[in-house]
Design a protein around this motif. Structure first.
Motif, PDB file in Angstrom:
ATOM      1  N   GLU A   1       0.834  -1.204   0.000  1.00 31.61           N
ATOM      2  CA  GLU A   1       0.000   0.000   0.000  1.00 31.61           C
ATOM      3  C   GLU A   1       0.869   1.254   0.000  1.00 31.61           C
ATOM      4  O   GLU A   1       0.625   2.205  -0.733  1.00 31.61           O
ATOM      5  CB  GLU A   1      -0.908  -0.018   1.247  1.00 31.61           C
ATOM      6  CG  GLU A   1      -1.850   1.167   1.379  1.00 31.61           C
ATOM      7  CD  GLU A   1      -2.949   1.145   0.318  1.00 31.61           C
ATOM      8  OE1 GLU A   1      -3.336   0.040  -0.099  1.00 31.61           O
ATOM      9  OE2 GLU A   1      -3.404   2.225  -0.086  1.00 31.61           O
ATOM     10  N   HIS A   2       1.893   1.220   0.812  1.00 32.56           N
ATOM     11  CA  HIS A   2       2.769   2.387   0.907  1.00 32.56           C
ATOM     12  C   HIS A   2       3.479   2.646  -0.413  1.00 32.56           C
ATOM     13  O   HIS A   2       3.529   3.782  -0.896  1.00 32.56           O
ATOM     14  CB  HIS A   2       3.814   2.197   2.014  1.00 32.56           C
ATOM     15  CG  HIS A   2       4.775   3.341   2.087  1.00 32.56           C
ATOM     16  ND1 HIS A   2       4.537   4.464   2.842  1.00 32.56           N
ATOM     17  CD2 HIS A   2       5.956   3.553   1.443  1.00 32.56           C
ATOM     18  CE1 HIS A   2       5.545   5.318   2.672  1.00 32.56           C
ATOM     19  NE2 HIS A   2       6.425   4.780   1.835  1.00 32.56           N
ATOM     20  N   VAL A   3       4.008   1.603  -0.991  1.00 39.53           N
ATOM     21  CA  VAL A   3       4.784   1.754  -2.228  1.00 39.53           C
ATOM     22  C   VAL A   3       3.910   2.318  -3.344  1.00 39.53           C
ATOM     23  O   VAL A   3       4.351   3.149  -4.144  1.00 39.53           O
ATOM     24  CB  VAL A   3       5.396   0.392  -2.631  1.00 39.53           C
ATOM     25  CG1 VAL A   3       5.877   0.414  -4.062  1.00 39.53           C
ATOM     26  CG2 VAL A   3       6.541   0.039  -1.693  1.00 39.53           C
ATOM     27  N   ALA A   4       2.659   1.889  -3.383  1.00 43.00           N
ATOM     28  CA  ALA A   4       1.750   2.387  -4.424  1.00 43.00           C
ATOM     29  C   ALA A   4       1.461   3.876  -4.243  1.00 43.00           C
ATOM     30  O   ALA A   4       1.246   4.599  -5.221  1.00 43.00           O
ATOM     31  CB  ALA A   4       0.445   1.595  -4.400  1.00 43.00           C
ATOM     32  N   ALA A   5       1.479   4.338  -2.991  1.00 43.24           N
ATOM     33  CA  ALA A   5       1.120   5.731  -2.717  1.00 43.24           C
ATOM     34  C   ALA A   5       2.322   6.653  -2.572  1.00 43.24           C
ATOM     35  O   ALA A   5       2.194   7.866  -2.681  1.00 43.24           O
ATOM     36  CB  ALA A   5       0.282   5.789  -1.435  1.00 43.24           C
ATOM     37  N   CYS A   6       3.469   6.093  -2.329  1.00 43.57           N
ATOM     38  CA  CYS A   6       4.623   6.919  -1.955  1.00 43.57           C
ATOM     39  C   CYS A   6       5.262   7.590  -3.172  1.00 43.57           C
ATOM     40  O   CYS A   6       5.604   6.919  -4.150  1.00 43.57           O
ATOM     41  CB  CYS A   6       5.677   6.054  -1.251  1.00 43.57           C
ATOM     42  SG  CYS A   6       7.149   7.001  -0.810  1.00 43.57           S
ATOM     43  N   ASP A   7       5.400   8.897  -3.077  1.00 43.22           N
ATOM     44  CA  ASP A   7       6.064   9.613  -4.168  1.00 43.22           C
ATOM     45  C   ASP A   7       7.493  10.000  -3.784  1.00 43.22           C
ATOM     46  O   ASP A   7       8.080  10.895  -4.367  1.00 43.22           O
ATOM     47  CB  ASP A   7       5.263  10.856  -4.564  1.00 43.22           C
ATOM     48  CG  ASP A   7       5.027  11.786  -3.390  1.00 43.22           C
ATOM     49  OD1 ASP A   7       5.587  11.523  -2.304  1.00 43.22           O
ATOM     50  OD2 ASP A   7       4.284  12.772  -3.560  1.00 43.22           O
ATOM     51  N   ARG A   8       8.019   9.309  -2.785  1.00 45.30           N
ATOM     52  CA  ARG A   8       9.393   9.608  -2.352  1.00 45.30           C
ATOM     53  C   ARG A   8      10.375   8.492  -2.736  1.00 45.30           C
ATOM     54  O   ARG A   8      11.450   8.398  -2.169  1.00 45.30           O
ATOM     55  CB  ARG A   8       9.428   9.800  -0.833  1.00 45.30           C
ATOM     56  CG  ARG A   8       8.554  10.939  -0.328  1.00 45.30           C
ATOM     57  CD  ARG A   8       9.174  12.282  -0.693  1.00 45.30           C
ATOM     58  NE  ARG A   8       8.351  13.391  -0.249  1.00 45.30           N
ATOM     59  CZ  ARG A   8       8.439  13.932   0.952  1.00 45.30           C
ATOM     60  NH1 ARG A   8       9.273  13.457   1.825  1.00 45.30           N
ATOM     61  NH2 ARG A   8       7.663  14.946   1.281  1.00 45.30           N
ATOM     62  N   GLY A   9       9.956   7.645  -3.647  1.00 48.36           N
ATOM     63  CA  GLY A   9      10.914   6.673  -4.184  1.00 48.36           C
ATOM     64  C   GLY A   9      10.956   5.325  -3.495  1.00 48.36           C
ATOM     65  O   GLY A   9      11.865   4.529  -3.747  1.00 48.36           O
ATOM     66  N   CYS A  10       9.973   5.032  -2.637  1.00 45.86           N
ATOM     67  CA  CYS A  10      10.002   3.720  -1.970  1.00 45.86           C
ATOM     68  C   CYS A  10       9.820   2.576  -2.971  1.00 45.86           C
ATOM     69  O   CYS A  10      10.342   1.479  -2.768  1.00 45.86           O
ATOM     70  CB  CYS A  10       8.954   3.647  -0.868  1.00 45.86           C
ATOM     71  SG  CYS A  10       9.486   4.541   0.612  1.00 45.86           S
TER      72      CYS A  10
END
Lengths: 265, 188
Positions: A46-55
């Motif tokens: 979920e985080h990776v799909a939403a993260c715009d900081r390169g995760c």
């Protein structure tokens, strides 16, 4: 800022917030390896799909790293010992012995690191050439008290105690000894005078009232990393030994070791 | 868990990992030794919540990451560019504010529609549309095949069309509609 842009910004923040904190490097590695519990896996997805900081890119890098780790293909120019399981095991035992001593002094770490490098610079490191028994043999059991430093070999098979050892310039130059596959593996540090190293012969004194002379196999020596010598275990029973590396009649370095047999744990 | 056995089993992988990452041989061996010093120190605390190989991998990888971070720090030599300046530079290159507002509004509508998709399908769409990942990369992250990703994106497009009704614009899902281009790129 208009209400509309503020709303869009709020939504973006809300989504980032709902996706939780950025996962750690360990979490990403565990995710890539498929070793995370389902709940954590879901959270990171979920985080990776939403993260715009390169995760997402960090996670893909973890996949790439795992692939690099899991590949068993040899790498061009890799240390030769990686293809010799018995050498690896011997190193493992030596390291285990070193780490078993909580007061392990830093110099031994260096010696061990060097020992690790020794085998890297050489293929095999097998028993040097011929094994000769000198006709003029004499026993030289060293009378020094046991050294405080010792390597306890990992299998409890033997305790190998390097005593004080010096090259001819007086530099401390102990060998590192490992007991791996029924043989002793001696890793002798090169003295400062690299031109003389590795010499021509290694004399082992104190072997059941005899003196053994091993011809040095120069192909097993590296001017920087040292010389690897493998000696069949049965030739050197428990006792103290003086090892003299010599070129011609001139000694280059002398090493002292004591070998003690200890019961298996 | 036997340390010597672990050392025997994993030393080639660990050393080769560092070598593949471009670490010089000497340094790769030092790092390998450091990995196993940490393994030795952590064996008692290891709870088998992951596989042993994964644990050793994480140790090796962390050392590698520290290594490259240290190198990066060295290269910087203390010259830093304020982040605000960089952001300002990007802003000045953007389209005019009115277009920016319209774009954000469109994205807001799309986000609300996406929220109605099943979780995994939504994530797949987000990874494609917002993060701009290739199918192959999304498949890796989601742990499924590329074909499954293509299928999910195809279904997502239909669902979005249903959810948005008249409000659906082809541009909303433009990023989902170019599998051929992506396939070509990936083949290259």
């Amino acid at each position: 800022m208009t209400d509309r842009t503020k709303l869009a910004g709020d939504l973006a923040d809300e989504r980032r917030g709902s996706a939780g904190r950025h996962p750690s490097d360990d979490e990403l590695a565990l995710f890539a390896a498929g070793d995370l519990p389902a709940e954590d896996r879901d959270r990171i997805e979920e985080h990776v799909a939403a993260c715009d900081r390169g995760c997402g890119r960090r996670l893909l890098a973890a996949f790439d790293d795992l692939e690099a780790f899991e590949s068993s293909e040899p790498v061009a120019g890799e240390p030769a010992y990686l293809s010799h399981p018995e050498e690896i095991e011997a190193r493992g035992r030596a390291l285990a012995g070193e780490l078993a001593r909580p007061s392990s002094p830093a110099p031994w770490r260096r010696h061990l690191a060097m020992a690790m490098a020794v085998l890297a610079g050489m293929v095999g490191g097998y028993l040097v050439g011929e094994l000769l028994e000198g006709p003029q043999a004499r026993v030289t059991r060293t009378g020094d008290p046991p050294a405080s430093e010792q390597i306890v070999v990992g299998d409890g098979f033997a305790t190998l105690i390097p005593d004080e050892s010096r090259d001819r310039s007086g530099r401390d130059s102990p060998p590192v000894v490992a007991d791996g596959t029924g043989d002793l593996i001696l890793l002798l540090q090169p003295p400062p005078r690299a031109d003389a190293f590795p010499g021509e012969v290694l004399v082992i004194e104190g072997v059941e009232d005899r003196r053994l002379s091993l011809a040095v196999d120069r192909s097993q020596a590296h001017e920087r990393y040292g010389l690897t010598v493998r000696i069949p275990r049965h030739l050197v029973p428990s006792g103290r030994y003086r090892l003299t590396l010599a070129g011609g009649d001139e000694p280059i370095a002398t090493y002292h070791v004591e070998i003690r047999t200890t019961p298996r744990p | 868990m036997n340390f010597v056995q672990l050392y025997h089993d994993y030393t080639p992988r660990v050393t080769r990992f560092f070598l593949r990452k471009g670490v010089p041989e000497d340094r790769a061996e030092e790092l390998t030794q450091e990995v196993f010093i940490r393994v030795y120190g952590g064996m008692e605390r290891f709870r088998h919540e992951s596989r042993v190989g994964t644990w050793i991998f994480t140790i090796a990888r962390n050392l590698w990451l520290n290594e490259i971070r240290a190198r990066t720090t060295d290269k910087r030599q203390g010259t830093e560019v304020p982040v605000d300046d960089q952001i300002e530079g990007v802003r000045s290159e953007r389209t005019n504010p009115e277009d920016e507002i319209l774009l954000q509004e469109r994205r807001r509508i799309l986000h609300r529609a996406l929220a109605q998709l099943p979780d995994r399908m939504r994530r797949t769409v987000e990874l494609r549309l917002e993060r701009d990942f290739k199918y192959r990369e999304i498949a890796r992250i989601m742990g499924v095949s590329v074909q499954t990703i293509k299928s999910q994106l195809f279904q997502a497009r239909s669902r979005l069309r249903q959810i948005l009704g008249d409000g659906y614009e082809e541009t909303d899902a433009a990023g989902l509609e170019e599998p051929d281009r992506d396939a070509r790129k990936e083949q290259e």
